[in-house]
Design a protein around this motif. Structure first.
Motif, PDB file in Angstrom:
ATOM      1  N   GLN A 217      12.923 -52.581 -23.862  1.00  0.00           N
ATOM      2  CA  GLN A 217      13.840 -53.693 -23.586  1.00  0.00           C
ATOM      3  C   GLN A 217      14.232 -54.433 -24.864  1.00  0.00           C
ATOM      4  O   GLN A 217      15.409 -54.777 -25.049  1.00  0.00           O
ATOM      5  N   ARG A 220      17.077 -52.738 -26.579  1.00  0.00           N
ATOM      6  CA  ARG A 220      18.344 -52.961 -25.882  1.00  0.00           C
ATOM      7  C   ARG A 220      18.866 -54.354 -26.195  1.00  0.00           C
ATOM      8  O   ARG A 220      20.053 -54.573 -26.432  1.00  0.00           O
ATOM      9  N   HIS A 221      17.954 -55.325 -26.211  1.00  0.00           N
ATOM     10  CA  HIS A 221      18.365 -56.704 -26.476  1.00  0.00           C
ATOM     11  C   HIS A 221      18.835 -56.871 -27.921  1.00  0.00           C
ATOM     12  O   HIS A 221      19.769 -57.622 -28.186  1.00  0.00           O
ATOM     13  N   SER A 227      25.909 -57.002 -30.669  1.00  0.00           N
ATOM     14  CA  SER A 227      27.203 -56.608 -30.129  1.00  0.00           C
ATOM     15  C   SER A 227      28.017 -57.823 -29.709  1.00  0.00           C
ATOM     16  O   SER A 227      29.197 -57.939 -30.037  1.00  0.00           O
ATOM     17  N   ASN A 228      27.394 -58.728 -28.973  1.00  0.00           N
ATOM     18  CA  ASN A 228      28.077 -59.927 -28.497  1.00  0.00           C
ATOM     19  C   ASN A 228      27.013 -60.954 -28.134  1.00  0.00           C
ATOM     20  O   ASN A 228      26.451 -60.920 -27.052  1.00  0.00           O
ATOM     21  N   ALA A 231      27.601 -63.069 -24.977  1.00  0.00           N
ATOM     22  CA  ALA A 231      27.454 -62.272 -23.753  1.00  0.00           C
ATOM     23  C   ALA A 231      25.984 -62.025 -23.466  1.00  0.00           C
ATOM     24  O   ALA A 231      25.536 -62.112 -22.316  1.00  0.00           O
ATOM     25  N   SER A 235      23.993 -63.259 -20.235  1.00  0.00           N
ATOM     26  CA  SER A 235      23.390 -62.249 -19.369  1.00  0.00           C
ATOM     27  C   SER A 235      21.906 -62.498 -19.162  1.00  0.00           C
ATOM     28  O   SER A 235      21.260 -61.768 -18.429  1.00  0.00           O
ATOM     29  N   GLY A 236      21.376 -63.497 -19.837  1.00  0.00           N
ATOM     30  CA  GLY A 236      19.963 -63.807 -19.644  1.00  0.00           C
ATOM     31  C   GLY A 236      19.070 -63.252 -20.732  1.00  0.00           C
ATOM     32  O   GLY A 236      17.856 -63.260 -20.594  1.00  0.00           O
ATOM     33  N   VAL A 237      19.653 -62.734 -21.813  1.00  0.00           N
ATOM     34  CA  VAL A 237      18.845 -62.276 -22.945  1.00  0.00           C
ATOM     35  C   VAL A 237      18.399 -63.498 -23.742  1.00  0.00           C
ATOM     36  O   VAL A 237      19.219 -64.378 -24.011  1.00  0.00           O
ATOM     37  N   GLY A 294      25.390 -54.562 -33.788  1.00  0.00           N
ATOM     38  CA  GLY A 294      25.612 -53.770 -32.584  1.00  0.00           C
ATOM     39  C   GLY A 294      25.573 -52.269 -32.765  1.00  0.00           C
ATOM     40  O   GLY A 294      25.573 -51.537 -31.783  1.00  0.00           O
TER      41      GLY A 294
ATOM     42  N   TYR B  92      32.377 -64.446 -15.881  1.00  0.00           N
ATOM     43  CA  TYR B  92      33.027 -65.268 -16.893  1.00  0.00           C
ATOM     44  C   TYR B  92      34.433 -64.755 -17.180  1.00  0.00           C
ATOM     45  O   TYR B  92      34.701 -63.556 -17.095  1.00  0.00           O
ATOM     46  N   ALA B  96      31.919 -61.590 -20.715  1.00  0.00           N
ATOM     47  CA  ALA B  96      30.561 -61.592 -21.278  1.00  0.00           C
ATOM     48  C   ALA B  96      29.942 -60.205 -21.267  1.00  0.00           C
ATOM     49  O   ALA B  96      28.859 -59.986 -20.735  1.00  0.00           O
ATOM     50  N   LEU B  97      30.666 -59.236 -21.830  1.00  0.00           N
ATOM     51  CA  LEU B  97      30.128 -57.878 -21.941  1.00  0.00           C
ATOM     52  C   LEU B  97      29.820 -57.583 -23.405  1.00  0.00           C
ATOM     53  O   LEU B  97      30.537 -58.020 -24.297  1.00  0.00           O
ATOM     54  N   ALA B  98      28.746 -56.843 -23.628  1.00  0.00           N
ATOM     55  CA  ALA B  98      28.425 -56.385 -24.986  1.00  0.00           C
ATOM     56  C   ALA B  98      29.183 -55.087 -25.228  1.00  0.00           C
ATOM     57  O   ALA B  98      28.913 -54.075 -24.582  1.00  0.00           O
ATOM     58  N   ASN B  99      30.141 -55.145 -26.144  1.00  0.00           N
ATOM     59  CA  ASN B  99      31.091 -54.045 -26.324  1.00  0.00           C
ATOM     60  C   ASN B  99      30.468 -52.706 -26.690  1.00  0.00           C
ATOM     61  O   ASN B  99      31.015 -51.662 -26.390  1.00  0.00           O
ATOM     62  N   HIS B 100      29.345 -52.747 -27.409  1.00  0.00           N
ATOM     63  CA  HIS B 100      28.770 -51.483 -27.874  1.00  0.00           C
ATOM     64  C   HIS B 100      27.893 -50.812 -26.830  1.00  0.00           C
ATOM     65  O   HIS B 100      27.474 -49.684 -27.016  1.00  0.00           O
ATOM     66  N   LEU B 101      27.594 -51.528 -25.762  1.00  0.00           N
ATOM     67  CA  LEU B 101      26.744 -50.947 -24.725  1.00  0.00           C
ATOM     68  C   LEU B 101      27.622 -50.343 -23.634  1.00  0.00           C
ATOM     69  O   LEU B 101      28.775 -50.720 -23.464  1.00  0.00           O
ATOM     70  N   GLN B 105      24.223 -50.249 -19.120  1.00  0.00           N
ATOM     71  CA  GLN B 105      23.450 -51.116 -20.019  1.00  0.00           C
ATOM     72  C   GLN B 105      23.918 -52.561 -19.891  1.00  0.00           C
ATOM     73  O   GLN B 105      23.115 -53.486 -19.940  1.00  0.00           O
ATOM     74  N   LEU B 109      21.873 -55.737 -18.325  1.00  0.00           N
ATOM     75  CA  LEU B 109      21.474 -56.483 -19.530  1.00  0.00           C
ATOM     76  C   LEU B 109      20.699 -57.746 -19.150  1.00  0.00           C
ATOM     77  O   LEU B 109      21.152 -58.543 -18.338  1.00  0.00           O
ATOM     78  N   GLY B 110      19.524 -57.889 -19.740  1.00  0.00           N
ATOM     79  CA  GLY B 110      18.676 -59.046 -19.439  1.00  0.00           C
ATOM     80  C   GLY B 110      17.817 -58.850 -18.204  1.00  0.00           C
ATOM     81  O   GLY B 110      16.882 -59.613 -17.963  1.00  0.00           O
ATOM     82  N   ARG B 162      28.098 -56.626 -11.861  1.00  0.00           N
ATOM     83  CA  ARG B 162      26.885 -57.251 -12.374  1.00  0.00           C
ATOM     84  C   ARG B 162      26.538 -58.502 -11.568  1.00  0.00           C
ATOM     85  O   ARG B 162      25.374 -58.779 -11.305  1.00  0.00           O
TER      86      ARG B 162
END
Lengths: 346, 261
Positions: A217, A220-221, A227-228, A231, A235-237, A294, B92, B96-101, B105, B109-110, B162
């Motif tokens: 995990q 991934r985090h 990456s963002n 975001a 997302s709760g990270v 990222g 949102y 709120a997406l991570a572009n590289h994932l 994923q 996420l989280g 999500r």
């Protein structure tokens, strides 16, 4: 690593046809780095007959292990979108802490553990300054670079710590499967020089780093934060915790690299490791890590570390002066970052 | 849920919420309720404070003052994790997406699924994501592409998937159709009605009057950080709402329209 490779094996979708070239570009970057490495090895084989020998191969392995260890931590940090300029100084400070505690009577292993812990602490402080004080990674770790170096020099009075005992040199100079034969004339003959401990350590740490990055995990985090960041937070990270983790890992690996280096010299040098951070950054970037965050991977960074290791070694063997070496490596670093820029523009 | 008192208690009650940034008062004493199975439109100019209010509810922003109750209990929403813990999910506007994932994923996420040994269970996340995405868009295929490579509609689908995959009780939709084409907009409208019928409470931030009148049961209009009016959708028409958004007040001759649209 595995992600990028598996993505290119997916069946082509009608809409994804034109876009297909870009994701495989990450793999392409790694492939081109690998190709560069092979080309360098081939080229140096011609310039020096002693280059492509077992002994020299193991020397390269040994020399690269320090940069490789630093590059693992650096890659984690770069993927979060940060940078760690302090690893060279932290490496020296960790060695000083280990050396001084050995001098104070502590056995080798706990002393080395303390040295690594000191490195981890420096990394942890980097993480705190970056996340809690909201200071950019460049400035925060630049500060740590000076602080750690200053502490290392202050503690030792800028003098090397020697006479640490033979056992201190085991980690850096020992090897597995070393075969030595006694000859008739009474001199020992080295049949196989053995696989140096630092090389094994590097392989173990690289596998562990790759595993963390791809299968756990926290990995991934780390990718999501780079990456963002917003975001990831929404997302709760736990963004702060993730960053602190990455910088602490980088510090701990710098400490470990310090143990390897000082052990190899069997002397603690508070002046060691100057500008090593640049080699580590170069290794990560050559291996495909993006300074924008990222993107990156341990396997690529290892290829990058070996490109730098082979370049240094080969240029030495070819009798190139140290100044020319600096120029060449500088050009390689700019070239790698330029490739990174082009990739981002796409 | 079948309990009568439970039905009468609001799912969410935001009470006297304030948010100040230095001297700027973004939200000033706004109160709003949300009941199970209803869609409440949150309207207003850009900068009227509606996104701010919703970010406070989603845990992305801390209020300067005020209380939030979820199912009658006071909730302390210090982080997005806290809000998600109460079943408050947010789509949102930025997605709120991570572009590289990739899609899976991002979806997890989280809240990653893990194997017994604590490793990431990517196989299960992929199959679950595939299932969730196909329900929203049967043509969704590029599961292993980084989401940067996907179309706006596909990215929106991931953001929606999500939010609903994790059994939301309260859903905040911030401009969910702004980036979408007509057929995808219709899909989102269908989905909104389906979720509403499942008893989910929905806050809908939208500039699209069609959406608002088609989907919302009630509307709340914000102007300069204040709640300038909350009405059942039958009691207002488009001009009333525009007047509230622009002037912060109803037309002078206004009486409840009582269902005449």
């Amino acid at each position: 690593m595995s992600d990028h490779q598996s993505s290119s094996k997916m069946p082509l979708s009608p809409t994804g046809l034109g876009l297909r070239l870009v994701p495989s570009g990450i793999g392409l970057h790694k492939l081109s780095a690998l190709l560069t490495l092979v080309l360098l090895i081939v080229a140096f084989s011609f310039t020096s007959p002693a280059f492509l020998t077992m002994n020299n191969g193991l020397t390269v392995l040994l020399q690269t292990s320090v940069i490789g260890l630093l590059a693992i931590g650096m890659t984690l940090v770069i993927i979060t979108g940060g940078i760690d300029l302090s690893v060279g100084s932290v490496l020296a400070l960790s060695g000083v802490v280990a050396g001084l505690t050995i001098k104070a009577g502590l056995p080798i292993l706990p002393a080395m553990a303390l040295g690594i812990a000191a490195g981890a602490l420096c990394g942890f402080l980097n993480g705190l300054v970056i996340t809690k004080m909201r200071i950019t990674p460049f400035v925060a770790t630049l500060g740590m670079m000076m602080i750690a170096r200053g502490v290392a020099l202050q503690l030792t009075g800028a003098a090397p710590i020697s006479r640490l005992g033979d056992a201190f040199g085991t980690l850096g100079n020992g090897s597995f499967f070393r075969i030595v034969e006694m000859q008739a004339n009474g001199f020992p003959k080295v049949v196989f020089p053995g696989i140096p401990y630092p090389a094994v350590l590097l392989i173990v740490m690289a596998l562990a780093g790759g595993f963390l990055l791809q299968r756990r995990q926290i990995g991934r985090h780390i990718f999501s934060v780079g990456s963002n960041e917003e975001a990831a937070r929404l997302s709760g990270v736990n963004v702060d915790r993730t960053k602190i983790w990455a910088y602490t890992a980088s510090g701990a690996l710098a400490g470990l690299a310090g143990m390897v280096l000082m052990s190899r010299l069997v002397t603690v040098q508070p002046n060691e490791g100057v500008m090593y951070e640049l080699d580590a950054i170069a290794a990560s970037v050559i291996g495909g890590a993006s300074l924008m965050g990222g993107v990156g991977g341990i396997s690529g960074s290892m290829i990058g570390a070996f490109i730098i290791g082979v370049l240094r070694n080969g240029l030495n063997m070819a009798g190139t002066s140290a100044f020319i070496q600096q120029i060449i490596i500088g050009i390689v670093v700019i070239g790698a970052v330029y490739i990174d820029q082009i990739r981002n523009r796409n | 849920m079948l309990d009568v008192t439970a039905q009468n208690a609001p799912l969410v009650h935001m009470s006297e919420i304030y948010k100040h940034f230095g001297g700027i008062h973004a939200v000033e004493g706004v109160s709003v309720d949300l009941y199970p199975g209803e869609v409440v439109g949150v309207l207003g100019h850009n900068g009227a404070g509606k996104s701010c209010l919703m970010r406070i509810l989603s845990g992305a922003m801390l209020p300067s003052g005020g209380k939030i109750f979820v199912n009658g209990e006071q909730a302390d929403l210090k982080s997005p994790q806290d809000a998600k813990g109460y079943g408050i999910e947010t789509i949102y506007q930025t997605l709120a997406l991570a572009n590289h994932l990739d899609a899976a994923q991002n979806l997890f996420l989280g809240r990653e699924l893990k194997t017994r040994f604590g490793n990431l269970d990517d196989a299960r996340m992929q199959s679950e994501a595939q299932e969730a995405l196909r329900q929203l868009n049967p043509n969704f295929r590029n599961l292993k592409d980084p989401v940067a490579k996907l179309s706006g509609g596909q990215r929106q689908v991931i953001a929606i998937a999500r939010a609903i995959y994790f059994q939301a009780k309260v859903l905040i939709m911030d401009e969910p159709t702004a980036a979408l084409g007509p057929s995808e907009t219709a899909m989102v409208a269908d989905l909104t009605m389906r979720l509403k019928n499942e008893g989910i409470g929905i806050f809908l931030i939208s500039h699209d009057m069609h959406d608002v009148f088609d989907l919302c049961d009630r509307v709340m209009v914000m102007n300069k950080g204040r709640n300038v009016g909350a009405f059942r959708i039958e009691d207002v028409n488009k001009d009333d709402i525009l007047s509230l958004i622009v002037k912060g007040a109803l037309p002078d001759d206004w009486t409840p329209r009582g269902g005449s649209k």
